[in-house]
Design an enzyme around this catalytic site. Structure first.
Site, mmCIF file in Angstrom:
data_model
loop_
_atom_site.group_PDB
_atom_site.id
_atom_site.type_symbol
_atom_site.label_atom_id
_atom_site.label_comp_id
_atom_site.label_asym_id
_atom_site.label_seq_id
_atom_site.Cartn_x
_atom_site.Cartn_y
_atom_site.Cartn_z
ATOM 1 N N PRO A 76 0.826 -1.204 0.000
ATOM 2 C CA PRO A 76 0.000 0.000 0.000
ATOM 3 C C PRO A 76 0.865 1.261 0.000
ATOM 4 O O PRO A 76 1.836 1.360 0.750
ATOM 5 C CB PRO A 76 -0.792 -0.123 1.307
ATOM 6 C CG PRO A 76 -0.804 -1.583 1.602
ATOM 7 C CD PRO A 76 0.516 -2.094 1.116
ATOM 8 N N GLU A 77 0.515 2.209 -0.876
ATOM 9 C CA GLU A 77 1.243 3.467 -0.965
ATOM 10 C C GLU A 77 0.337 4.588 -0.458
ATOM 11 O O GLU A 77 -0.751 4.328 0.055
ATOM 12 C CB GLU A 77 1.706 3.694 -2.403
ATOM 13 C CG GLU A 77 2.619 2.561 -2.902
ATOM 14 C CD GLU A 77 3.093 2.740 -4.333
ATOM 15 O OE1 GLU A 77 2.939 3.831 -4.889
ATOM 16 O OE2 GLU A 77 3.629 1.769 -4.899
ATOM 17 N N HIS A 131 -4.854 -14.221 10.260
ATOM 18 C CA HIS A 131 -4.064 -13.059 9.852
ATOM 19 C C HIS A 131 -4.578 -11.742 10.438
ATOM 20 O O HIS A 131 -4.125 -10.671 10.037
ATOM 21 C CB HIS A 131 -4.024 -12.957 8.330
ATOM 22 C CG HIS A 131 -3.372 -14.137 7.670
ATOM 23 N ND1 HIS A 131 -2.127 -14.596 8.029
ATOM 24 C CD2 HIS A 131 -3.809 -14.947 6.666
ATOM 25 C CE1 HIS A 131 -1.815 -15.643 7.291
ATOM 26 N NE2 HIS A 131 -2.810 -15.874 6.463
ATOM 27 N N ARG A 185 20.775 15.474 -3.905
ATOM 28 C CA ARG A 185 20.776 14.022 -4.086
ATOM 29 C C ARG A 185 21.297 13.646 -5.466
ATOM 30 O O ARG A 185 20.755 14.066 -6.484
ATOM 31 C CB ARG A 185 19.359 13.474 -3.903
ATOM 32 C CG ARG A 185 18.724 13.818 -2.564
ATOM 33 C CD ARG A 185 19.448 13.154 -1.403
ATOM 34 N NE ARG A 185 19.305 11.721 -1.478
ATOM 35 C CZ ARG A 185 18.278 11.051 -0.941
ATOM 36 N NH1 ARG A 185 17.322 11.708 -0.298
ATOM 37 N NH2 ARG A 185 18.212 9.750 -1.040
#
Length: 271
Positions: A2-3, A89, A151
């Site tokens: 999931p983002e 789960h 960066r």
């Protein structure tokens, strides 16, 4: 995994419904990535004030303290008046006066962590190094450009790192770079200010459309109300290796970056 859009969709699907609820009980299943950090009985009687999001974390504000919930790689949240008995789960369940909040996580990389406040060490450890929120007013082109100039790594990897801008995961990084016409292997530091401005707009556009589409359901993601997402059906490059580019017709290519698949159009993203 999931983002940001999937986490935001999850938040929107239960935030209003749980607001004002009083916690009646909390049950834990198998150990998750990090411990809860308090006795479950300590949460009983607390009131849920609101549900916010920071990056890929859901922040469940209580009348004292908060819960930081992360979906991990395969987790999903359900909230309903009634749910079937907890399964193998299901590793966190909070019964409230408004319904049951449950975290299901087959791979157990997710977590629910209690902190007294966002300034507490437990919260700062998880949130302190997160970059700008791409869907907030704080996400400014000037700061984005300054962060990228420091960066030298490939722009796709910098987006995934989350310390410049948070929550732009693998799917949406590929999509935003396509929309901005930027090759995913280009050094972030080499991007000019106009190209950074274009990428800034592309990130916001892609994430907003993904939220509107309910996120992406590639395997088992669904919202807290059980609904799947459909953004993946509109993807321009992600998961489309060998298929024709929707813009120019060139076959979409893929490559590996940091053990993740990157998809791009060699014609639309020449540099």
């Amino acid at each position: 995994m999931p983002e940001l859009p999937e986490v935001e969709v999850t938040r929107l699907s239960f935030a209003d419904a749980i607001a004002g609820a009083k916690v009646l009980s909390v049950c834990l299943g198998k150990a998750l990535r990090w411990p809860l950090g308090c006795a479950t009985t300590q949460l009983v009687g607390r009131t849920v004030l609101a549900v916010r999001r920071r990056g890929k974390y859901l922040l469940i504000d209580l009348d004292h303290g908060l819960l930081l919930l992360h979906l991990g790689m395969s987790g999903s949240v359900r909230f309903a008046k009634q749910l079937p008995p907890a399964g193998v789960h299901d590793h966190f369940e909070m019964l409230t006066t408004h319904g049951i909040l449950r975290l299901n996580d087959p791979r157990r990389f997710g977590a629910v962590v209690y902190a007294d406040s966002e300034d507490a060490p437990e919260a700062r450890k998880l949130l302190g190094k997160l970059g700008m929120e791409p869907l907030s007013d704080d996400f400014e082109v000037k700061q984005f450009y300054a962060g990228l100039k420091r960066r030298k790594a490939a722009i796709k990897q910098v987006l995934l790192a989350g310390d410049v801008v948070v929550g732009v995961g693998n799917i949406y990084a590929s999509e935003a770079l396509f929309l901005a016409g930027i090759r995913p292997t280009l050094s972030a530091a080499r991007l000019t200010r106009p190209r950074v401005a274009k990428l800034h707009a592309a990130i916001q556009d892609v994430l907003q459309r993904a939220v509107a589409k309910g996120g992406s359901t590639l395997r088992d993601f669904s919202s807290a109300s059980g609904e799947n997402g459909y953004f993946q059906l509109d993807a321009m490059v992600y998961g489309r290796e060998g298929q024709a580019c929707r813009v120019c017709g060139t076959p979409i290519k893929s490559l590996r970056q940091g053990q993740r698949s990157t998809f791009y159009c060699p014609n639309c993203q020449k540099a």
